[in-house]
Design an enzyme around this catalytic site. Sequence first.
Site, PDB file in Angstrom:
ATOM      1  CG  HIS A 183     -31.585  35.539   0.528  1.00  0.00           C
ATOM      2  ND1 HIS A 183     -30.758  36.749   0.588  1.00  0.00           N
ATOM      3  CD2 HIS A 183     -31.030  34.580   1.033  1.00  0.00           C
ATOM      4  CE1 HIS A 183     -29.681  36.237   1.286  1.00  0.00           C
ATOM      5  NE2 HIS A 183     -29.864  34.962   1.551  1.00  0.00           N
TER       6      HIS A 183
HETATM    7  C1  UD1 Z   1     -28.295  30.245   0.090  1.00  0.00           C
HETATM    8  C2  UD1 Z   1     -27.399  30.385   1.320  1.00  0.00           C
HETATM    9  C3  UD1 Z   1     -27.400  31.948   1.849  1.00  0.00           C
HETATM   10  C4  UD1 Z   1     -27.049  32.882   0.628  1.00  0.00           C
HETATM   11  C5  UD1 Z   1     -28.327  32.608  -0.402  1.00  0.00           C
HETATM   12  C6  UD1 Z   1     -27.979  33.579  -1.540  1.00  0.00           C
HETATM   13  C7  UD1 Z   1     -27.366  28.268   2.650  1.00  0.00           C
HETATM   14  C8  UD1 Z   1     -27.548  27.713   3.948  1.00  0.00           C
HETATM   15  N1  UD1 Z   1     -27.951  29.255   2.357  1.00  0.00           N
HETATM   16  O1  UD1 Z   1     -29.679  30.486   0.615  1.00  0.00           O
HETATM   17  O2  UD1 Z   1     -26.530  31.866   2.686  1.00  0.00           O
HETATM   18  O3  UD1 Z   1     -27.051  33.989   1.224  1.00  0.00           O
HETATM   19  O4  UD1 Z   1     -28.071  31.096  -0.975  1.00  0.00           O
HETATM   20  O5  UD1 Z   1     -28.616  33.147  -2.737  1.00  0.00           O
HETATM   21  O6  UD1 Z   1     -26.144  27.764   2.046  1.00  0.00           O
HETATM   22  N2  UD1 Z   1     -33.545  27.939  -6.172  1.00  0.00           N
HETATM   23  C9  UD1 Z   1     -33.762  28.028  -7.348  1.00  0.00           C
HETATM   24  N3  UD1 Z   1     -32.755  28.175  -8.297  1.00  0.00           N
HETATM   25  C10 UD1 Z   1     -31.531  28.054  -7.753  1.00  0.00           C
HETATM   26  C11 UD1 Z   1     -31.475  27.891  -6.336  1.00  0.00           C
HETATM   27  C12 UD1 Z   1     -32.054  27.765  -5.722  1.00  0.00           C
HETATM   28  O7  UD1 Z   1     -34.886  28.179  -7.935  1.00  0.00           O
HETATM   29  O8  UD1 Z   1     -30.337  27.977  -8.677  1.00  0.00           O
HETATM   30  C13 UD1 Z   1     -34.579  27.675  -5.113  1.00  0.00           C
HETATM   31  C14 UD1 Z   1     -34.629  26.338  -4.365  1.00  0.00           C
HETATM   32  O9  UD1 Z   1     -35.134  25.412  -5.031  1.00  0.00           O
HETATM   33  C15 UD1 Z   1     -35.198  26.796  -2.999  1.00  0.00           C
HETATM   34  C16 UD1 Z   1     -34.800  28.355  -2.894  1.00  0.00           C
HETATM   35  O10 UD1 Z   1     -34.348  28.765  -4.122  1.00  0.00           O
HETATM   36  O11 UD1 Z   1     -36.554  26.763  -3.068  1.00  0.00           O
HETATM   37  C17 UD1 Z   1     -33.728  28.491  -1.944  1.00  0.00           C
HETATM   38  O12 UD1 Z   1     -32.480  27.897  -2.235  1.00  0.00           O
HETATM   39  P1  UD1 Z   1     -31.520  27.368  -1.380  1.00  0.00           P
HETATM   40  O13 UD1 Z   1     -30.036  26.975  -1.917  1.00  0.00           O
HETATM   41  O14 UD1 Z   1     -32.393  26.346  -0.419  1.00  0.00           O
HETATM   42  O15 UD1 Z   1     -30.922  28.589  -0.077  1.00  0.00           O
HETATM   43  P2  UD1 Z   1     -30.948  30.298  -0.406  1.00  0.00           P
HETATM   44  O16 UD1 Z   1     -32.197  30.676   0.073  1.00  0.00           O
HETATM   45  O17 UD1 Z   1     -30.494  30.534  -1.566  1.00  0.00           O
END
Ligand code: UD1
Length: 392
Positions: free
Chosen positions: A223
């Site tokens: 991820h």
């Molecule tokens: C976040 C954390 C990371 C952790 C990871 C575990 C930070 C900086 N990063 O990264 O440390 O290891 O979570 O998962 O806080 N999304 C969904 N559904 C959700 C959540 C997110 O579809 O429930 C999508 C978002 O729209 C985005 C992507 O996933 O496009 C990434 O989500 P984001 O919260 O930005 O960070 P992670 O990469 O999950």
Amino acid sequence: MKILSVVGARPNFMKIAPFIRAIEKYNSGCEDKIQHILVHTGQHYDLRMSHAFFKALSIPDPDINLEIGSGSHAEQLGNTMIAIEKVLMKHKPDWVVVVGDVNATLSCSVAAKRLCLKVCHIEAGLRSGDMTMPEEINRLVTDRISDLLLTPDRISSANLLMEGTPEEKIHFVGNIMIDTLEANRDVAASIELSSIIGKNLIKGVNGNLPTLTDNNYGVITLHRPSNVDPEDTFRALVKFLLNEVAEDLRLIWPIHPRALKQIKTIRMWDQVISHPSLILLEPVDYHEMLRLNMGARIVFTDSGGLQEECCVLGTPCLTLRWNTERPVTLREHGGVSVLVGNNLSRIREEYRTTMKLKRTPSRPELWDGKTAERVVNKIIEFTYRGKKVHES
Ligand code: UD1
């Protein structure tokens, strides 16, 4: 005493569950009870990324959900600070407890300190040295301003001392994630692999699946923006996994939303879902992931939490990063993981070596399933320094 604790994203949930249970245990044995308020920033909001973990780990529903959702880092940090400030001003807790290194950790600790509230950071002192990682910046800022820094290992305590943190603020308590692992081992072990696949298989994936047995499959989780976002890097990793690893053994990939989006963007979706040996799953729940890890021959991951779980379970692990904030999990420190970055020849070479290794569990000091109780005791001690604890 009033404690407000904060969670935001998936890796926080397994850290807060034992903390809440330790507060309940403390309260059951004393009259001077801790009042606990749980805040979810809502950074992770999907059923599978969030709600499933509350349910599986019996975490009570959050008292407050800030519903921040997705966005750029600045949007997530800024929106969380604006929302949490109001909550903190209303509830005026004695302590704000933050865990890990996600955006919620940084934004809530900064907002709390601006209101002169005491902050306790669980999992303090981890350092990758990689300033391109958002989590490293979150760790540095949170640790610099926290009042009580509770570390999972001695290397982390040494990092904080080296940075000039006063010694009396630093306490080595062990790894709280392992409390959750130990409390859930038996439930996880009782799950059938076939039921995990049946429940979580992504729609459209080749349904003609082979029977899985322990030790004949690998697990992938990816991820990190550094692996997933650059098209060339991610394409090369996926090709290697499909064309080389999946030739040797089945691969189970519970896919993070960031990686799922990117596979579609780079037009590898059809190739991935039609591969006969690759089993693409929705994000699985805590017990299911633990079960997959327990039976895996090898894990390919860029997750810090998984490195730690592999270490205690003994699963040979290739960490697709150039650095780690969790060196105690590495083979050179007695763990099971090796850093392979995203360079294919290095990954290939280590993959061949790792496939010859046996499962070798290792347990770093104080990763004993009792960290949460030490955390609560430290907060109590720190609050009543010089005063008697339960004065009646
Ligand atoms: C976040 C954390 C990371 C952790 C990871 C575990 C930070 C900086 N990063 O990264 O440390 O290891 O979570 O998962 O806080 N999304 C969904 N559904 C959700 C959540 C997110 O579809 O429930 C999508 C978002 O729209 C985005 C992507 O996933 O496009 C990434 O989500 P984001 O919260 O930005 O960070 P992670 O990469 O999950």
